[in-house]
Design an enzyme around this catalytic site. Sequence first.
Site, PDB file in Angstrom:
ATOM      1  N   GLU A  61      57.230  20.873  61.154  1.00  0.00           N
ATOM      2  CA  GLU A  61      58.168  20.720  62.274  1.00  0.00           C
ATOM      3  C   GLU A  61      59.206  21.843  62.326  1.00  0.00           C
ATOM      4  OE1 GLU A  61      57.173  18.228  60.316  1.00  0.00           O
ATOM      5  OE2 GLU A  61      56.145  16.889  61.703  1.00  0.00           O
ATOM      6  N   HIS A 130      58.620   6.101  62.669  1.00  0.00           N
ATOM      7  CA  HIS A 130      58.004   6.624  63.897  1.00  0.00           C
ATOM      8  C   HIS A 130      58.858   6.289  65.109  1.00  0.00           C
ATOM      9  CE1 HIS A 130      54.509   7.400  61.452  1.00  0.00           C
ATOM     10  NE2 HIS A 130      53.849   7.904  62.472  1.00  0.00           N
TER      11      HIS A 130
END
Lengths: 324, 318
Positions: A61, A130
């Site tokens: 990321e 999540h």
Amino acid sequence: MQQITLGEAVNQALREEMRRDERIFIAGEGVGVSIHSGPGATSGLLEEFGPRRVKDTPVSEAGIAGLAVGASVMGLLPVVEIMFNPFFTIAADQIVNHAAKLRYLSGGKSKFPLVVRIKTGAGMGAGCQHSHNLEAWLAHSPGLKVVMPATPADAKGLLKSAIRDENPVIFIEDIILHWVPGPVPEEDYTIPIGVADIKKPGTDVTVVTWSKALGTAFKAAGQLEQEGISVEIVDLRSLVPLDEATVLESVRKTGRLVVLHEATRTGGFGGEIAALAAEKAFDALKAPVLRVTAPDIPVPYSKPLEDFYMPNEADLIEAIKRLF
Amino acid sequence: MDNQEKKKLLRMMLLIRRFEEKLVALSKDPQKFGGMMIVCTGQEAVAAGAGAALLPEDVIVTNHRSHGHLLAKGAEPDLIMAEIFGRRTGYNKGKSGTLHIAAPEVNALCTTTVVGGGIPIAMGTAFAAQYMNKDYVTVCFFGNGASDEGSFHEALNMASLWNLPVIFVCENNVYSGAQRQEEHTKVKDIADRAVAYAMRGEVVDGNDALAVYEAVQRAREECLSGAGPVLIECKTYRWGGHGTADMQLYQPQEEIAGWKEKCPIKKLQADLQQAGVLTEQEFQQMESDVEQIVEQAVRFAEASPWPEPAEALEDVYV
């Protein structure tokens, strides 16, 4: 008019913009070939634009966000994806310390025209790593624009604006909304960033909300309508820049304000809206400003627990009734 | 490199040394500017050598110890000095200060003080070169400490995966904060980490400006031929502390003295004088030219206006 989901609207905006401008590329984990079955926001783009412009990346990321920062300062228009909002924390240095600040540090000489698409939201039983709405963190980082559409039509028009914007724009898409259809114009159009939308006019109370909570606001408004309470629903659409005028005008008209968001309460963006009303429309308020939000807990997994986490129409109705 | 260019290399190292000596002196005078200065004294060969190997279109991304890299890339001493004085005429209108100067005019696009933060960005500027099929390289300067960051791993992996034209220049000055290399990694040569990314790694004497120049030039050609990226580790030493506020209690005096014997400026000066390329008189002229540049930069900065307070609100968004 075509009926498509928010995910399909994002796909359409990406496709149309990529056809229009060769400088646009997309990158992220599985933006080309995905582990997620079924059509997604970037489905079919690899087939149309090829691997040069549709970059599947390693699970990195910080690398993905840094790629966008570096490519944008050289004149490209990256649209990168962070798969789920909690994973943003790994990219946060690049987004908060670099994308947001490097223009300022250059004294206005450089620009970073990038878009970071982030999927978010509870309701899929995926648990708290999540599902975690972090829009307030991003809104607290000057230099970023933060967009959070609730409808497919807004998503298409706002994503086009985000891609054409010369600033870093964080574009947050609720994952449940990805599968919810709505009418979307087929032509090329944009919706300006920083302009809220009155999704339902009303006279007795203003509900300010954004993203998936808009649906909750509509359900509550429908029921309250039966009881003679007229709700005005303001969909912020953009958190930064904030359309203060539309919020204040609505609050002055109704004299009551409830802020509804799915994110947790403390430090949530709802506090900002409440403060805005207190600072600039206090004289018009007939009752205290209330917030309807998730409790200050991580998003739980089990269905009844997750349902408890998400503010629903009963919570909103209860809050609104306290104002009369 | 011909003799004229070698002399320019020496002159650049001298400029960096004197410029930073002046910064340190000024920072101790509350009438000038306060704050800690982070300088590269003893490490000038890395900046000057790499800078000499680059063309104007090449991009650099640097870090908290950046003055040398900026000067060697061609940034104007006047505008750097004015920025450090916090004046409106500085490179970034007083918004960066000593730590974050960006000079897009010479493609010094990012100076970041988040350790390792520039490495993914350099990968991104290199991606843009490949995407647009343009012939420039990116050089990313960082220290040995930065090679312990996750961003290093993510960026080197992606740069290698995509064969991006980026040269990662690790300026190994032995310390990462107060920790010696053996206290922050078991790896002896940071260049060995290149193996993990199927990338070429190389160790260079970071106090030998010519060796750095040659290594970066070689890596530049590799990058332009599509054989990049490359990781170059320049072994050097930080004569001072992390910054001027650092008492250096952890750096042995004899170690510092030993490295001062290996001064990169003295080395090139001696080499050129022994080869009969440089006279003592020429060197003195060089010293006086450099001094004038530094004094002129200070005069420019001190004569420059302060920004108006409300200018703080500008340049956040386009």
